[in-house]
Write an enzyme that holds these catalytic residues in place. Sequence first.
Site, mmCIF file in Angstrom:
data_model
loop_
_atom_site.group_PDB
_atom_site.id
_atom_site.type_symbol
_atom_site.label_atom_id
_atom_site.label_comp_id
_atom_site.label_asym_id
_atom_site.label_seq_id
_atom_site.Cartn_x
_atom_site.Cartn_y
_atom_site.Cartn_z
ATOM 1 N N THR A 92 0.823 -1.208 0.000
ATOM 2 C CA THR A 92 0.000 0.000 0.000
ATOM 3 C C THR A 92 0.853 1.251 0.000
ATOM 4 O OG1 THR A 92 -1.732 -1.169 1.216
ATOM 5 C CG2 THR A 92 -1.807 1.243 1.234
ATOM 6 N N GLU A 269 4.093 -4.952 10.840
ATOM 7 C CA GLU A 269 3.575 -5.972 11.740
ATOM 8 C C GLU A 269 3.423 -5.394 13.145
ATOM 9 O OE1 GLU A 269 2.499 -8.994 10.794
ATOM 10 O OE2 GLU A 269 2.948 -8.268 8.766
#
Length: 309
Positions: A92, A269
């Site tokens: 993204t 993450e």
Amino acid sequence: MNVSGALLILHGKQALNDEVRTAVNAWRQLDRHLAVRVTWEPGDAQRLVQQALDEGYRTLVAGGGDGMLCEVAQALLESGVDASLALLPLGTANDFAHAAGIPLEPFDALALLERPPVRIDVGEMNGEPFINMATGGFGSKVTASTSEELKKVLGGGAYLLTGLSRFSEIRSAWGRFSGPDFTWEGDFLAMGIGNGRQSGGGQLLCPQALADDGLLDLCIVPAPVDAVGTLGTLLSGGLRGIDSVSVNARLPWLEIEAPEEIDINLDGEPAAAKHMRFSVKARALRMHLPVDCPLLSDATLYEMRNLPR
């Protein structure tokens, strides 16, 4: 026996990407061998890396975002095999690719396989690696909570919109930061620990970071009276005003202690911890990067320009 060519480990979400398929076919038409494997579930990247190495591949390509790059790099480092890695940026935000000057067009990114690899550092937090950046505080919560649907529509701008919609949840964190000849403690809105320079869709937290200097760049944004205004500037990427109030350092290692868990984002993450130790594995990873990559020191750039292609 080593295989002449490369293997692309492609994130499963990109399996039907026509631009990737076209680029792979065009690369093969140049008589370049490029195999493709697609991930399906957690753990696949590690398994596919090991399979590729067992088959003799010594050049791998991570097809995805910063998280995919980190996952493939981790598996490669754990293998102990001195193979090289390229990035096909399909995420993204593609923060590492933007900072490193890696082309976003798939064929141009694959063309970097023609460049000899150079060694870059790998950051670690409590033993967990990151290639680009570790971020903490409210900004990390925004990155972790931004929906996949919003990312598809707005790309990197999705992080800004999510941050704007969650201003009512703004709260600072308290931490004690310590490293060689450096200490700081207090309330902060956000922090960045960079091997790369930006995170969260273009937040340029560590604009001077180098990926081959054996050091991590630290940026702390202290919590001011006008928390909303400061965080708005941070999320919109306009850090020139924050430079005057941020705390910065360049360190080989850093420890952070906090009374409550701090939200952390490692290359996309999410994690949380009260105690964190950050360190560097100097020049541990061989990557194919542009000859004018901004993340490389002058010495490495000179070496790249004089290597035979």
